[in-house]
Every structure is written in structure tokens, then in C-alpha cells.
Design a protein around this motif. Structure first.
Motif, PDB file in Angstrom:
ATOM      1  N   GLN A 135      -6.213 -15.836  13.065  1.00 18.84           N
ATOM      2  CA  GLN A 135      -4.603 -15.597  13.323  1.00 18.84           C
ATOM      3  C   GLN A 135      -4.087 -16.243  14.552  1.00 18.84           C
ATOM      4  O   GLN A 135      -2.933 -16.783  14.555  1.00 18.84           O
ATOM      5  N   ASN A 190     -16.626 -14.131  -2.270  1.00 16.47           N
ATOM      6  CA  ASN A 190     -17.588 -15.261  -2.136  1.00 16.47           C
ATOM      7  C   ASN A 190     -18.913 -14.630  -1.808  1.00 16.47           C
ATOM      8  O   ASN A 190     -19.952 -15.272  -1.660  1.00 16.47           O
ATOM      9  N   ILE A 191     -19.190 -13.216  -1.608  1.00 14.85           N
ATOM     10  CA  ILE A 191     -20.492 -12.741  -1.367  1.00 14.85           C
ATOM     11  C   ILE A 191     -21.081 -12.346  -2.613  1.00 14.85           C
ATOM     12  O   ILE A 191     -22.408 -12.891  -2.924  1.00 14.85           O
ATOM     13  N   ARG A 209      -3.857 -20.011  14.243  1.00 13.32           N
ATOM     14  CA  ARG A 209      -3.184 -20.522  13.358  1.00 13.32           C
ATOM     15  C   ARG A 209      -1.545 -20.081  13.771  1.00 13.32           C
ATOM     16  O   ARG A 209      -1.011 -21.009  13.760  1.00 13.32           O
ATOM     17  N   ARG A 226       0.840  -1.330  -0.060  1.00 14.76           N
ATOM     18  CA  ARG A 226       0.086   0.138  -0.056  1.00 14.76           C
ATOM     19  C   ARG A 226       0.976   1.397   0.014  1.00 14.76           C
ATOM     20  O   ARG A 226       0.529   2.389  -0.242  1.00 14.76           O
ATOM     21  N   GLU A 277      -7.507 -14.021  -2.104  1.00 14.66           N
ATOM     22  CA  GLU A 277      -8.668 -14.653  -2.521  1.00 14.66           C
ATOM     23  C   GLU A 277      -8.829 -14.011  -3.897  1.00 14.66           C
ATOM     24  O   GLU A 277      -9.617 -14.782  -4.715  1.00 14.66           O
ATOM     25  N   ARG A 320      -5.586   0.959  -3.218  1.00 17.90           N
ATOM     26  CA  ARG A 320      -5.698  -0.361  -3.025  1.00 17.90           C
ATOM     27  C   ARG A 320      -6.549  -0.635  -1.350  1.00 17.90           C
ATOM     28  O   ARG A 320      -7.113  -1.470  -1.241  1.00 17.90           O
ATOM     29  N   HIS A 351      -5.668  -5.696  16.187  1.00 20.32           N
ATOM     30  CA  HIS A 351      -6.203  -6.093  15.119  1.00 20.32           C
ATOM     31  C   HIS A 351      -6.382  -7.715  14.700  1.00 20.32           C
ATOM     32  O   HIS A 351      -6.635  -8.122  13.457  1.00 20.32           O
ATOM     33  N   CYS A 377     -12.521 -17.356   1.966  1.00 27.01           N
ATOM     34  CA  CYS A 377     -13.027 -16.074   1.338  1.00 27.01           C
ATOM     35  C   CYS A 377     -12.291 -14.781   1.602  1.00 27.01           C
ATOM     36  O   CYS A 377     -12.722 -13.640   1.174  1.00 27.01           O
ATOM     37  N   GLY A 378     -11.072 -15.108   2.303  1.00 25.50           N
ATOM     38  CA  GLY A 378     -10.166 -13.850   2.473  1.00 25.50           C
ATOM     39  C   GLY A 378     -10.841 -13.148   3.756  1.00 25.50           C
ATOM     40  O   GLY A 378     -10.454 -11.971   4.271  1.00 25.50           O
ATOM     41  N   HIS A 421      -9.977  -3.628  -0.445  1.00 19.28           N
ATOM     42  CA  HIS A 421      -8.737  -3.972   0.503  1.00 19.28           C
ATOM     43  C   HIS A 421      -9.107  -3.120   2.084  1.00 19.28           C
ATOM     44  O   HIS A 421      -8.295  -2.580   2.329  1.00 19.28           O
ATOM     45  N   LYS A 459      -9.599 -22.607   8.455  1.00 20.27           N
ATOM     46  CA  LYS A 459      -8.960 -22.012   7.031  1.00 20.27           C
ATOM     47  C   LYS A 459      -9.379 -20.475   6.770  1.00 20.27           C
ATOM     48  O   LYS A 459     -10.334 -20.121   7.177  1.00 20.27           O
ATOM     49  N   HIS A 463     -13.802 -12.430   4.830  1.00 18.65           N
ATOM     50  CA  HIS A 463     -15.073 -11.474   4.576  1.00 18.65           C
ATOM     51  C   HIS A 463     -16.286 -12.120   5.401  1.00 18.65           C
ATOM     52  O   HIS A 463     -17.343 -11.713   5.034  1.00 18.65           O
TER      53      HIS A 463
END
Ligand code: FES
Ligand code: FES
Lengths: 826, 224
Positions: free
Chosen positions: B94, A752-753, B97, A134, A329, B13, B89, B109-110, B19, B106, B112
Motif C-alpha cells: 500500500q 489462490n491457496i 503504491r 461491513r 479477487e 462478511r 494496518h 491473490c488479494g 474477509h 501488484k 493472501h
């Protein structure tokens, strides 16, 4: 056809029956308990992380880049830019595939939204990578973009990718990748013979794999040695060890894909050839962790190859620390299945006999659009004109390949049936055949080549119609309104199966404890071919299923691997060689049992090492092996375990190994169907829907999938492919599409949404029926199942909606707004 | 479009293409912090860690990005007690894992909240660990698929028997959601199972095998 090698004529061993629902998969506990390690889960001491910029534009060139702020960020270890000498050199050898142009490792110009490009950051964590990306200031030059292939074909269209390396010498400016026409028979004569000519246009929006594990790759150098843990569907070593050829192409050639071999004959002119390898093949070691599904996709392979290449470059610069290159993703939307426009013209007689079909396709992938219709019908006159142009949408080639053929194929049968008021299942049977031959001719072929004389399509249609009560429920279009006010409809699709035979080298070892290991690398995407491999070897060699494992996850120097690492047709491709190996192993076990064993007993109680045979005075043909025991046929209580036999030869470890099994000849020849082989197995799928004419919603209330698998190895695995394929097919048919902003070229639903994958509650229970005709070319007449189910169902919704409403909606996915439009409601 | 346009991407971004930070996402979406609910199941009681955070509370929130505070939390994961100093945050995923080394939560979906593959059980209910802030998990009791397997819960055997997985990537999320269902409803109907699992996506299309697997596990639990 080689006379001495016809695996379909082999008989399964006595007592062979398909695996049932209680035979455990070898990966089951790992996966269900969450302990299975996927590439993305890997975490090594000292590991660094790397992330690539993805383009915010559909088409833009980087004019300048200021990375100073990112470099100053604590935790950033390396920044590699598109114009770095390390990458400029490697850029000319990035992965590519039949997308017809080179996929660069780190280009300075993006050709589509979210293309990985420009710069890659290496840091102590993924988070720091994100922050550093960024902070990078980029000056962009936006370029014109085109999203529509027909627009791109226009002679005055702007040249949208001036910098790419085109691999096809016949490609013409400005944007054309390929144009060709394939004609079989005499298309004009066919139309002249028809009672009616029907014309219509089908449109398909691009959809995507929406795979579950975003790309990742871990790489570590040990001096000159290179260790790789990829997320990949092909074999890695040749790509890195021989960059003088386009890397993914080489991999495919080594796997036998003739069509891609053709591309390789014309390497781009500006390639610096030969280039030194990134690493020599015998110094590369690949470990394949579990892979979250991504369903192949030839376009994928180019990216994942470029990705691995990039990771290797970064790891070299990281001075032997492991580097994990990860993608977010957004990579699920990089590639997918093809968007296409099909302008179709069909000639047919009143009784449903199709005399000619002519398809003009604007979309990717060559003449394959008509291949499956040719392979699975007696239609004598076919023509496919193909126009393929570049667009700024990423690489849409195929995944769970074949829908580009199945959609126009089945819509054709629906139209002919509708035109003459016929039942589409009858129209399908009327035209059944193989490459212009009718079924009488095929019956003679079956007789001559050792196949049973059966008509697969007739069998699968009968089974499916009975299961869904077709004959009771079939009605004229728009004729049945349900008490709930919705319109009732039935849909039907059919096609041949697809499997080619090739096979690769792998090893079967019997260890001293009598257990058997099959060694061969294959990316595990969950199709569970392993259970069938274990089952066929166990039954043929006389061992127990649970005593056999597949060690598939590691390959040094490109030695052992299964055919089609991406998952397609795994069982039909590999079992002929596995069966050959198992038969050889059985002979060897018996040979060892009658041979005088020398040496020292390895364990108390083992009567080996005596210099005597375990079956004194017996000859090999008097013995047999079953359930892990060698026994005397005439006196079964005289038996020794395979473990005892193997242990007696303690000096050899593994005790018994199968010899090299020759690769099978392919069902394809240079990418085309083998002229002497006819694909005779069929599948048929039946769907019942309710269409709400007020909302346009299409509710699937009943689905029956019938697949002729030739020979069944693993019922559970085959059914899983049927319902898994069906759910993906229905998604492609009715809900899934990538949506781009026409003004900016930016993807609007790339998550995915927004990208609509069905959930547990969106579909009814699917009835899965297996037919065994033994008409496949693999062992015992087996053929494929999973890929073709997903592909064939991707066109089913339009026929069902037509039967419900009397209106054609030929714009896939068939969403409620399109249904309402067809009904004149909006 | 042919005219040369020059732009800088700094900031874009972050703002432009999805993002946004997890913190921003949670705040903007007004979601429950400390345990986002799954599927269509409504839960009767909420623990302390599941309070809805209002916009006005964000500044006081120890998990706020504006706060540089490192929070100390203690939690129980699969029966083991852990203490961590967590950054504001960090997500629960996190933490599980990267700090504990578990692999079952896992990311499809990133983060979301759209796939369910990160689902764990927190204080008895299924939560999306990608949308659950670690700093809100003080005192929480967490179960993951690894723990459920270690405890030999019948759901594991029945998932294996019914082949309720293919590639397996989404599977731990289904297992945790199903186990949480059985904990609160030992005698579910097939419709209950489907509703409970409706928030979990599976690209391999394994949906069909989950209801019989869960129902069989329920039977096995009754026999115990
Ligand atoms: S990763 Fe948490 S819901 Fe998708
Ligand atoms: S098993 Fe592969 S995504 Fe569900």
C-alpha cells in the motif's frame, strides 16, 4: 468462397522469415520494469472508489437493507442500492451473453455465491468502501439452491431463479436453458456397422480463469462526454450507446458472432424498448490500459459490461469526479469453464475406424461439444444431445475456449485404441478427415483451392512421436513398471486448430519521419500479436520492424479496432487486412517517390519542395522499397529513405495513409463452420507420466507440443502460446477445480491457496515444435495456436493414467484420490 | 430449504468468507511480520525488522490495530529516501503504491501471500509486500522492479530477450525475486532458479522462459 480473396494463396515477400528471439516486443520494457499501467493501477486526482457487495449465499433475496451506519461513516460519498430508481431502470439493460439470461447491473437476488449484487458503496478509498459494506445490515431470505445440473433438469426440481429475464424463448420451466439434438449421418446405421460399441461417462468439474488482475473500471464524465478506462475484452462504446439491444450481444454482433445474433432476435418481453443511451457513441472515449490476463470467457463479458455500466452510473452521480469501481479477487471465481457430464457411445471397427459417436451432454454451450470432432474427422455418423439447465454456480461457459469439445474427442480415440489394442496415434490417423470427408477428398479440395497437398495430422504426429521417442516407449496399458516403483504411461491428444477470419477496420499511417503507426484498439492480454502485426506490415511495406508500432490503447467513438479484442486468434484474424494495407502503402510510397513534390523543405538537406520527383524520369515499376529505403531496382544505390519521401509531402500529416481494406468473409456462417471451408491444420501433444500407485500422484516427466500454425510469423510468440497453453491445459486436466460446499452452495477454495494452479516446479520443460503446412485460411496459410493448445491438453491426463495403470479415471481433474480409487486402494 | 429463513449479514462478511483483516490473518497464521519469506529459500540472517512477533507481543506492537498510533518511518526505496507517517494496518505494498506511486508491486491473490506478484526486495531478500506491515519497515532498504530497471540490471534485458512474460502482470514479482537470487547467489544452477521462483505464480504459464533468462543475466553480471 470469394474467388478474388484467398489470403492463403498469397506468398510472403522474398526473404520473409519468422521473427526470432531477439526481436523485441513493444510492450517489453513497460512490463518487465513494472511500469506498465493496468486498469487497476490507475490513479487520478480527485478519484473516488467504489465496491459492490458480493453475495454470501448461493441463492438469496434481499428483504431489507439498512445502510444508515455505512452512510454515517466518514469518507463515504454515495450508496446505491438494488432498488434505487437509477439502478432499477438500468437493471433491465445489464450485460448478458450466451448464458441465456440477463446479467443485471445490481440485482436484489443473488443466484450464486459471491455474485456482485445488492449495493455499491462509493468512498474516498477502497478501505472505506470495505468498512462501509461491513456496516450494512441486510435481511436475507435464503432460497433453495441447486449445484448439480442433472438435479436441476428434474421436472420436480424447485425453480431456482424465478426472477431472471430469460432470453431464449425455447427455454422451458423450471430450470432448463436449452435442449437440443444435432445428428449428422445416420447414427443407428453407424452403430450397426461397428465391430464393437464402447460406452463410458466423462465428468468435468467447473474450473475458472483464475485471472490475475481483478476487474476494475475507471469512468469520468465531462459534461455529456464519457471517458472510460475499462478492464474488458470487448468494445465498450456500443454497449453504452445503444441499450435498446442487449449490450454485450450488440458488441458481439458488431464483431460478427452470428450465434449470439440469434439470441438478440428475441429480446426479453419486459425490456423497455427503446431506452435512452447512457451516452451517445460519438461522446464516448475509451482508453484500454494493459490488461492482466483473464483469457476471455464469454460469460465474463456480461459481467464486465454490467460493471462498466455501473461505473458510468456512479460517476454521473459523483458529479464529474472520476470513479474507480474495483472488485476483489473473488471475481476470478465468478465464471469459468464448463462443468459437464458426457455419456458417450462409440462404434468402431477392429482396424480403428470409427463408424459412429453419440454424446449425451449435460452441460452448457450447445452442440459445440461435437463440432470439433465433426470438423476434424471423417466419422460419418455423429449425434450430440445437449441438456443445459440453470444451477446456482455462476456462469460457466468457456475460457481459452474449446476444451468442452477436446475432452470427449480425445477420450474417444483413447477408448477405441484400448478396445482393439491399437496405438492411439494410428487410430487418430485412421479417422483423419474434415466433416465426413476422408483425406483423399481433402487432397482434391486442397488442389482446387490453391493449398499445398499435405496431411497436417500425419506431419505433427510424426514430429511429436520422434521427439518423445513414442515408438520405443509405447506399451500396453499397465505394462511398464519403472525401477523407482512407479508406473510409466504415455498420453496423446490431437485436434484441429481453430481460427475464423473476419478482421475489422484499423488505420496504418506513415508519419513525416517515415515511421509507421498501426492504430486499432485491442485489449492487451499479453499474447503478443502486435509483434506479428508489425513484422508482417514491415516486410510487406518494405519498412523496418523497429520503425513500426501498434497504438492500440485508445479508441474514440468506436472507430478503429482489431478483431477479437479478447485475444483469440489475433494473428490469423488480422493479418490479411494488415498485409493488404501494407501492400497498398508500399504502392503509395513509390507513387509519392515518383510524384513531383511541392512545398518547402522541412529539414536541411532534404531535396524536396523543388517541384521535382525524387527519382526523376523513373516510373513506379522501376522502384522498390526495402528496409525503409525506396530504391531503383536496376541501380540500388540510387535510393531515398521513406522518411525523405514522406517529408516531402509535409503538408499532409500523416503523410501516407492506407485506404479502407474490405473485411474478409468469415470462415463461419451464422456461427457455424462455413460450408465450403475445411479446417485442415492439426496439433498433437504427447505426455509421459509416472504414476505413484501408493499415493495416486501423477508426475508429468515429459511433454511435447506440436502445433501446425500454417505459417509462422513469430516463433517466440507461438512457442509462448504453446507452453502457456500447455500449462493451463494440464491444470484443467489434473489439478484445477472449483469446489462448492454441497450443504451451503458456498465456494470452498475460491482463492489462490485453495485453487491449484501449477508453479514453476510442477511441470518439466516443455518441448515446443512448430509445423508450417500453410493449410490455414489466413495470410500465407496461417492459422491459430494458443487457445487450442490450452483446450486440447485439458483432457490428456486420463489417457496417460490409463496407459500407466490400465484403469480409466474419467473424472476431471484427475487428482490423486481419484487415481487411488480407480486402483482400488481407497 | 424452502422455509423462509431470515438472517442478518452484519459481521459475517468479516468473519465468514475470508474477509478477515490483514492484522488478523498475520496473527492467526503466526507469520513473520515485516517480511514474509518467499518460496523455499531459507535465509541465514534476519534484520531487526524481521523478528517473529509472538502472540504476547501483539499488544505492544506499534502495528497492532489496537494501537491507534500513527508511526513515523523512514525508508529507502530504489535509492530515494522517504519519510512517512503510516497507519498501523498499512501494508508495504500500500505504501509503495499509494504513497510513492509505484505500480510494480501488484495484487493478484488479494494480499493472501499466495501469488508472489507483490514481491519486492527488502534489505536484500525477497518479501511479499502485501504481508509486510509498513510500520515495520523503518530503516528498510527496498528495491522494486522499477528501481532494478533504472539501475540497468542485466535481468531486465535478459527477461526482454527471453520473452519471460506475456500479460506482464506477474512479471515484476518474478524480476525482483530473480534479482534477489542473483544478489546472494551469482552463479545459480537451473534448479536454484526454479526453487527461488517457485513461490511466484503466472497464469499465462511463462515458467519455461524464466530459468534461461535468469541464468543469462547471471552470465552478464559475471562479465561486468
Ligand atoms: S498479492 Fe502478495 S502474495 Fe499475492
Ligand atoms: S505473464 Fe501473465 S500472469 Fe504471468
Amino acid at each position: 468462397m470469394p474467388e478474388d480473396y484467398k489470403p492463403w494463396t498469397w506468398k510472403p515477400p522474398e526473404g520473409f522469415s519468422a521473427l526470432d528471439h531477439t526481436s523485441s516486443r513493444q510492450d517489453a520494457h513497460d512490463k518487465v520494469s513494472g511500469q506498465a499501467v493496468y486498469t487497476r493501477d490507475l490513479d487520478f486526482p480527485g478519484m473516488l472508489y467504489a465496491k459492490i457487495l458480493t453475495s454470501p449465499y448461493a441463492h438469496a433475496k434481499i428483504v431489507s437493507m439498512d445502510t444508515s451506519k455505512a452512510e454515517a461513516l466518514t469518507g463515504v460519498r454515495d450508496i446505491l442500492k438494488y432498488n434505487d430508481p437509477d439502478i432499477v431502470f438500468e437493471n433491465s439493460t445489464g450485460g448478458y451473453c450466451s448464458s441465456q439470461y440477463n446479467i443485471l447491473t445490481l440485482p436484489g437476488t443473488s443466484d450464486f455465491f459471491q455474485q456482485p449484487m445488492g449495493v455499491v458503496v462509493v468512498a474516498d478509498s477502497e478501505e472505506i468502501c470495505d468498512r462501509a459494506l461491513r456496516l450494512i445490515v441486510i435481511e436475507w431470505e435464503e432460497r433453495p439452491f441447486i449445484l448439480d445440473m442433472e438435479e436441476s433438469l428434474q421436472p420436480d426440481a424447485p425453480k431456482i431463479m424465478p426472477d431472471i429475464v430469460r432470453l431464449n424463448p425455447s427455454a422451458k420451466d423450471p430450470n432448463i436453458v436449452q435442449t437440443n439434438t444435432t445428428e449428422i449421418g445416420d447414427i443407428q446405421k453407424g452403430f450397426a456397422e461397428a465391430d464393437k460399441i464402447i460406452e463410458y461417462t466423462i465428468t468435468r468439474a467447473p474450473n475458472t480463469t483464475a485471472g490475475v488482475e481483478a476487474m476494475a473500471c475507471v469512468v469520468q464524465w465531462r459534461g455529456d462526454f464519457l471517458d472510460i478506462w475499462p478492464h474488458h475484452t470487448a468494445h465498450v462504446e456500443p454497449m453504452l450507446s445503444n441499450p435498446s439491444l442487449p449490450s454485450i450481444g450488440l458488441s458481439f454482433v458488431s464483431l460478427g458472432y452470428g450465434s449470439i445474433q440469434a439470441d438478440i432476435k428475441s429480446p426479453p418481453k419486459d425490456r423497455k424498448d427503446p431506452l435512452p443511451p447512457i451516452c451517445e457513441a460519438n461522446k464516448i472515449s475509451v482508453t484500454m490500459p494493459y490488461q492482466g490476463a483473464w483469457y476471455g470467457g464469454i460469460a465474463w463479458l456480461g459481467y464486465s459490461t454490467a460493471f462498466i455500466r455501473m461505473a458510468a452510473i456512479l460517476a454521473k452521480r459523483a458529479q464529474n469526479r472520476p470513479v474507480k469501481l474495483v472488485y476483489d479477487e473473488s471475481n476470478f471465481y465468478l465464471t469459468g469453464d464448463d462443468a459437464a457430464i458426457y455419456r458417450c457411445k462409440v462404434g468402431a471397427k477392429r482396424d480403428g475406424t470409427i463408424t459412429a459417436c453419440d454424446w449425451h451432454v449435460v452441460g452448457p454451450f450447445g452442440e459445440l461439444h461435437i463440432d470439433k470432432t465433426h470438423e476434424s474427422t471423417k466419422i460419418p455418423n455423429l449425434r450430440n444431445t445437449q441438456e443445459w439447465a440453470l444451477i446456482n454456480q455462476g456462469h460457466h461457459i468457456c475460457f481459452r475456449h474449446g476444451s468442452q469439445c477436446c475432452v470427449p474427442h480425445n477420450i474417444m480415440f483413447d477408448h477405441v485404441a484400448a478396445e482393439f489394442g491399437l496405438d492411439p496415434t494410428e487410430v487418430a490417423l485412421k479417422n483423419d478427415g474434415c466433416r465426413e470427408h476422408d483425406w483423399d477428398w481433402i487432397t482434391r479440395y486442397q488442389k482446387e483451392n490453391g493449398f499445398p497437398q499435405r496431411q497436417s495430422l500425419r506431419e505433427v504426429i510424426k514430429l511429436g512421436k520422434e521427439a518423445i521417442h513414442w515408438d520405443k516407449k509405447w506399451h500396453a496399458p499397465g505394462a511398464r513398471k519403472l525401477p523407482n516403483g512407479r508406473m510409466h504411461g504415455l498420453g496423446f491428444v490431437h485436434i484441429n486448430e481453430w481460427s475464423w477470419i473476419s478482421g475489422r477496420q484499423f488505420a496504418c499511417l506513415i508519419l513525416r519521419d517515415g515511421k509507421l503507426t498501426i492504430i486499432g484498439m485491442r485489449a492487451d492480454h499479453g499474447m503478443d500479436t502486435e509483434s506479428a502485426f508489425r513484422h508482417s506490415v514491415a516486410t510487406e511495406a518494405g519498412l523496418r520492424y523497429e520503425d513500426i508500432v501498434v497504438q492500440q490503447q485508445r479508441s474514440d467513438a468506436n472507430t478503429y479496432r482489431f478483431w477479437v479484442p479478447g485475444g483469440s486468434m489475433g494473428i490469423s484474424q488480422n493479418t490479411p487486412q494488415l498485409v493488404s494495407a501494407a501492400r497498398e502503402l508500399k504502392r503509395k510510397i513509390i507513387d509519392y517517390a515518383v510524384r513531383p513534390a511541392s512545398g518547402v523543405p522541412m529539414m536541411p538537406g532534404l531535396q524536396s519542395g523543388s517541384g521535382q520527383s525524387m527519382f526523376p524520369g523513373k516510373k513506379a515499376d522501376e522502384l522498390d522499397v526495402k528496409e525503409g529505403y525506396v530504391f531503383e531496382k536496376a541501380n540500388p544505390i540510387n535510393r531515398r529513405s521513406v522518411r525523405e519521401v514522406a517529408s516531402a509531402f509535409w503538408g499532409d500529416d500523416p503523410a501516407i495513409i492506407h485506404p479502407t481494406v474490405p473485411a474478409l468473409s468469415g470462415l463461419t456462417l451464422n456461427g457455424k463452420p462455413h460450408p465450403q471451408m475445411y479446417i485442415m491444420s492439426r496439433q498433437a501433444h504427447f505426455m509421459e507420466v509416472e504414476v505413484d500407485v501408493e499415493t495416486g500422484e501423477v508426475m508429468v516427466t515429459n511433454l511435447v507440443c506440436v502445433n501446425d500454425v500454417g505459417h509462422l510469423f513469430n516463433r517466440r510468440g507461438a512457442e509462448a502460446q504453446q507452453y502457456g497453453g500447455a500449462i493451463m491445459g494440464l491444470g484443467r486436466s489434473a489439478t484445477e477445480e472449483k469446489i462448492y460446499c454441497p450443504k451451503t452452495g458456498v465456494g470452498l477454495n475460491f482463492n489462490n491457496i485453495g485453487y491449484n494452479i501449477g508453479t514453476m516446479n510442477d511441470y518439466p520443460e516443455i518441448k515446443c515444435i512448430i509445423n508450417e503446412s500453410h493449410l490455414g485460411y489466413s495470410s500465407y496459410g496461417a492459422c491459430g495456436v494458443g487457445e487450442d493448445t490450452g483446450a486440447s491438453l485439458s483432457g490428456i491426463t486420463a489417457g496417460a493414467v490409463y496407459n500407466a495403470t490400465g484403469k480409466w479415471v474419467l473424472d476431471y481433474p484427475v487428482t490423486p484420490d481419484k487415481v487411488l480409487k480407480a486402483l482400488g486402494k481407497i | 430449504m424452502s422455509e423462509k429463513e431470515k438472517k442478518t449479514n452484519e459481521g459475517e462478511r468479516k468473519e465468514g468468507f475470508g474477509h478477515i483483516s490483514r492484522r488478523e490473518f498475520l496473527r492467526d497464521a503466526g507469520l513473520v511480520i515485516g517480511g514474509s519469506t518467499m518460496g523455499s529459500i531459507a535465509f541465514a540472517s534476519e534484520t531487526e525488522a524481521q523478528q517473529q512477533v509472538k502472540e504476547s507481543d501483539v499488544a505492544k506492537d506499534p502495528c497492532s490495530e489496537e494501537s491507534a498510533d500513527i508511526t513515523t518511518i523512514e525508508l529507502t526505496v530504489n535509492g530515494g529516501k522517504y519519510g512517512f507517517r503510516v497507519e498501523p494496518h498499512w501494508s508495504l505494498r500500500q505504501l509503495l503504491r499509494d504513497e510513492i506511486g509505484l505500480t510494480s508491486p501488484k495484487d493478484w491473490c488479494g494480499g493472501h501471500g499466495a501469488c508472489g506478484s507483490c514481491t519486492v526486495i527488502m534489505n536484500g531478500r525477497p518479501v511479499l509486500s502485501c504481508l509486510t506491515l509498513a510500520c515495520e519497515c523503518d530503516g528498510a532498504i527496498i528495491e522494486t522492479a522499477e528501481g532494478i530497471a533504472k539501475a540497468k540490471h542485466p535481468i531486465i534485458q535478459s527477461y526482454i530477450k527471453w520473452n519471460a512474460f506475456q500479460c506482464g502482470y506477474c512479471t515484476p514479482g518474478f524480476v525482483t525475486t530473480a534479482k534477489a537470487l542473483l544478489d546472494r547467489n551469482p552463479d545459480p544452477t537451473e534448479a536454484d532458479v526454479r526453487d527461488a521462483l517457485a513461490g511466484n505464480l503466472c497464469r499465462c504459464g511463462t515458467y519455461q522462459q524464466h530459468p534461461p533468462a535468469v541464468l543469462e543475466a547471471a552470465e552478464a553480471l559475471k562479465r561486468k
